[in-house]
Design a protein around this motif. Structure first.
Motif, PDB file in Angstrom:
ATOM      1  N   VAL A 276      53.063  50.621  40.130  1.00 31.82           N
ATOM      2  CA  VAL A 276      51.948  51.575  40.131  1.00 31.82           C
ATOM      3  C   VAL A 276      50.705  50.824  39.682  1.00 31.82           C
ATOM      4  N   ARG A 277      49.683  50.831  40.510  1.00 36.29           N
ATOM      5  CA  ARG A 277      48.460  50.101  40.178  1.00 36.29           C
ATOM      6  C   ARG A 277      47.335  51.086  39.921  1.00 36.29           C
ATOM      7  N   LEU A 278      46.444  50.718  39.023  1.00 35.37           N
ATOM      8  CA  LEU A 278      45.262  51.550  38.779  1.00 35.37           C
ATOM      9  C   LEU A 278      44.519  51.772  40.102  1.00 35.37           C
TER      10      LEU A 278
ATOM     11  N   VAL B  43      39.838  48.850  48.898  1.00 36.17           N
ATOM     12  CA  VAL B  43      40.950  48.123  49.524  1.00 36.17           C
ATOM     13  C   VAL B  43      41.463  47.099  48.510  1.00 36.17           C
ATOM     14  N   GLU B  44      42.709  47.243  48.119  1.00 41.61           N
ATOM     15  CA  GLU B  44      43.285  46.317  47.142  1.00 41.61           C
ATOM     16  C   GLU B  44      43.746  45.053  47.864  1.00 41.61           C
ATOM     17  N   LYS B  45      43.200  43.918  47.458  1.00 39.86           N
ATOM     18  CA  LYS B  45      43.559  42.595  47.992  1.00 39.86           C
ATOM     19  C   LYS B  45      43.603  42.574  49.527  1.00 39.86           C
ATOM     20  N   PRO B  46      42.450  42.716  50.176  1.00 44.94           N
ATOM     21  CA  PRO B  46      42.425  42.696  51.648  1.00 44.94           C
ATOM     22  C   PRO B  46      42.981  41.373  52.190  1.00 44.94           C
TER      23      PRO B  46
ATOM     24  N   SER C 105      33.689  42.789  44.773  1.00 44.57           N
ATOM     25  CA  SER C 105      35.074  42.800  44.284  1.00 44.57           C
ATOM     26  C   SER C 105      35.137  43.453  42.907  1.00 44.57           C
ATOM     27  N   VAL C 106      36.317  43.970  42.625  1.00 40.89           N
ATOM     28  CA  VAL C 106      36.560  44.672  41.361  1.00 40.89           C
ATOM     29  C   VAL C 106      36.895  43.639  40.295  1.00 40.89           C
ATOM     30  N   ILE C 107      36.141  43.672  39.185  1.00 41.62           N
ATOM     31  CA  ILE C 107      36.563  42.843  38.051  1.00 41.62           C
ATOM     32  C   ILE C 107      37.352  43.766  37.133  1.00 41.62           C
TER      33      ILE C 107
ATOM     34  N   ASN D  27      41.886  37.946  46.681  1.00 41.19           N
ATOM     35  CA  ASN D  27      42.400  37.970  45.298  1.00 41.19           C
ATOM     36  C   ASN D  27      42.072  39.254  44.554  1.00 41.19           C
ATOM     37  N   TYR D  28      41.247  40.098  45.149  1.00 47.45           N
ATOM     38  CA  TYR D  28      40.667  41.204  44.378  1.00 47.45           C
ATOM     39  C   TYR D  28      40.795  42.550  45.084  1.00 47.45           C
ATOM     40  N   GLY D  29      40.525  43.612  44.295  1.00 51.73           N
ATOM     41  CA  GLY D  29      40.226  44.889  44.903  1.00 51.73           C
ATOM     42  C   GLY D  29      38.810  44.792  45.441  1.00 51.73           C
ATOM     43  N   VAL D  30      38.559  45.365  46.610  1.00 50.82           N
ATOM     44  CA  VAL D  30      37.217  45.279  47.203  1.00 50.82           C
ATOM     45  C   VAL D  30      36.768  46.693  47.565  1.00 50.82           C
TER      46      VAL D  30
HETATM   47  C1  G1P Z   1      43.767  43.485  39.370  1.00 49.98           C
HETATM   48  C2  G1P Z   1      43.281  44.655  40.241  1.00 49.98           C
HETATM   49  C3  G1P Z   1      42.236  44.195  41.254  1.00 49.98           C
HETATM   50  C4  G1P Z   1      41.117  43.471  40.530  1.00 49.98           C
HETATM   51  C5  G1P Z   1      41.655  42.351  39.637  1.00 49.98           C
HETATM   52  C6  G1P Z   1      40.535  41.769  38.771  1.00 49.98           C
HETATM   53  O1  G1P Z   1      44.506  42.597  40.160  1.00 49.98           O
HETATM   54  O2  G1P Z   1      44.379  45.284  40.876  1.00 49.98           O
HETATM   55  O3  G1P Z   1      41.710  45.303  41.966  1.00 49.98           O
HETATM   56  O4  G1P Z   1      40.203  42.945  41.479  1.00 49.98           O
HETATM   57  O5  G1P Z   1      42.674  42.827  38.747  1.00 49.98           O
HETATM   58  O6  G1P Z   1      40.981  40.702  37.987  1.00 49.98           O
HETATM   59  P1  G1P Z   1      45.447  41.428  39.521  1.00 49.98           P
HETATM   60  O7  G1P Z   1      44.543  40.242  39.336  1.00 49.98           O
HETATM   61  O8  G1P Z   1      45.967  41.968  38.231  1.00 49.98           O
HETATM   62  O9  G1P Z   1      46.513  41.205  40.535  1.00 49.98           O
END
Ligand code: G1P
Length: 292
Positions: free
Chosen positions: A233-235, A191-194, A205-207, A172-175
């Motif tokens: 385009v994603r951050l 890695v975005e959403k492995p 994971s990235v919050i 669910n997350y960037g890792v």
């Molecule tokens: C975004 C980011 C992801 C992050 C997450 C946190 O994803 O792209 O890296 O972990 O927010 O909530 P989204 O949940 O918007 O798909």
């Protein structure tokens, strides 16, 4: 005193559809869903202000007008509360527009959070900014954004807020991965959403809280140019390309209790915990929960 430019501006990308909360979000922004009686975005604005933010740029879109109205004066409501002597309620609403300076920019098509952030590039003054997604609430004596700000002020680098999650939640997350020292990570991999645990460089994971320096925005712009403006385009794209170009990106494992209010269970948990903490609701709610 830090030698680096102070972070005074925060960007809130809020133009997404909030599909995880349909049908509730069919005609209202997900950021306006309340935790007890205050919208999630109000908590995030308070967090930003506490961390020293003065200017809040909300990247908005169709169907998000309720956010602008919320941070504006509501003359009729205030007048009505004065007439009825409801001073305690008046106190709760009257100062909302003064929390910060609010700027609204419309993102015509929701083409990803990176595209949203770039909509603000024109009003930024080559300055570092905080970026806050509308989902993550952290309860801690020192707010989550303040924790990121402190690491930025010490190093001048971009900082990504992190939390540890289980293997099952990684997708669910960037890792991120890299050199970990206590609660800090010198990020070498993003890695975005492995897709699977094997693809994830760690369990960090990235919050949705970041300090973004101008060089990361530059990477994002280059990414857009390279892709000729096509696709999302994603951050995360900006961070990935920054890391591959050896730009310093740090991670900070955030202290505090996390609530991912972007999913139903996290939103319910936040509501229950916040209500249990309230003098006017806690005891009654506890009794109700114990009776289940
Ligand atoms: C975004 C980011 C992801 C992050 C997450 C946190 O994803 O792209 O890296 O972990 O927010 O909530 P989204 O949940 O918007 O798909």
């Amino acid at each position: 005193m830090s030698e680096f430019k102070k972070v005074k501006t925060a960007i809130f990308p809020v133009a997404g559809y909030g599909t995880r909360f349909l049908p509730a979000t069919k005609s209202q922004p997900k950021e306006m869903l309340p935790i007890v009686d205050k919208p999630v975005i109000h908590y995030l604005v308070e967090e930003a202000v506490e961390a020293g933010i003065e200017k809040i740029i909300i990247i908005t879109g169709r169907g998000k007008r309720a956010i602008e109205d919320y941070f504006d004066t509501s003359f009729e409501l205030e007048h009505n509360l004065v007439e009825r002597g409801k001073d305690h309620l008046l106190k709760q609403v009257i100062d909302i527009p003064n929390l910060a300076q609010f700027i609204y920019i419309r993102q015509p098509i929701p083409k990803g959070d990176g595209d949203a952030i770039l909509q603000a590039a024109g009003v930024l003054n080559n300055e570092p900014v905080a970026v806050m997604f509308g989902d993550d609430l952290v309860v801690n004596e020192k707010s989550a954004l303040t924790q990121l700000m402190e690491l930025y002020e010490e190093t001048g680098s971009s900082v990504i807020g992190l939390k540890e999650v289980s293997d099952e939640q990684l997708h669910n997350y960037g890792v991120v991965g890299g050199d970990v020292e206590d609660d800090r990570v010198n990020i070498k991999e993003f890695v975005e959403k492995p897709q699977s645990k094997e693809d994830a460089p760690s369990n960090l994971s990235v919050i949705g809280k970041y300090i973004v320096t101008p060089d990361i925005l530059g990477e994002l712009m280059a990414f857009v140019e390279y892709h000729d403006g096509n696709g999302e385009v994603r951050l995360a794209d900006g961070f990935k390309s920054a890391i591959s170009n050896n730009i310093n990106v740090l991670g900070k494992v955030i202290e505090g209790k996390h609530y991912d209010t972007g999913n139903k269970l996290g939103w319910l948990q936040a509501n229950i915990d916040f209500a249990l903490d309230r003098d006017d609701l806690g005891e009654d709610l506890k009794r109700f929960l114990n009776s289940k």
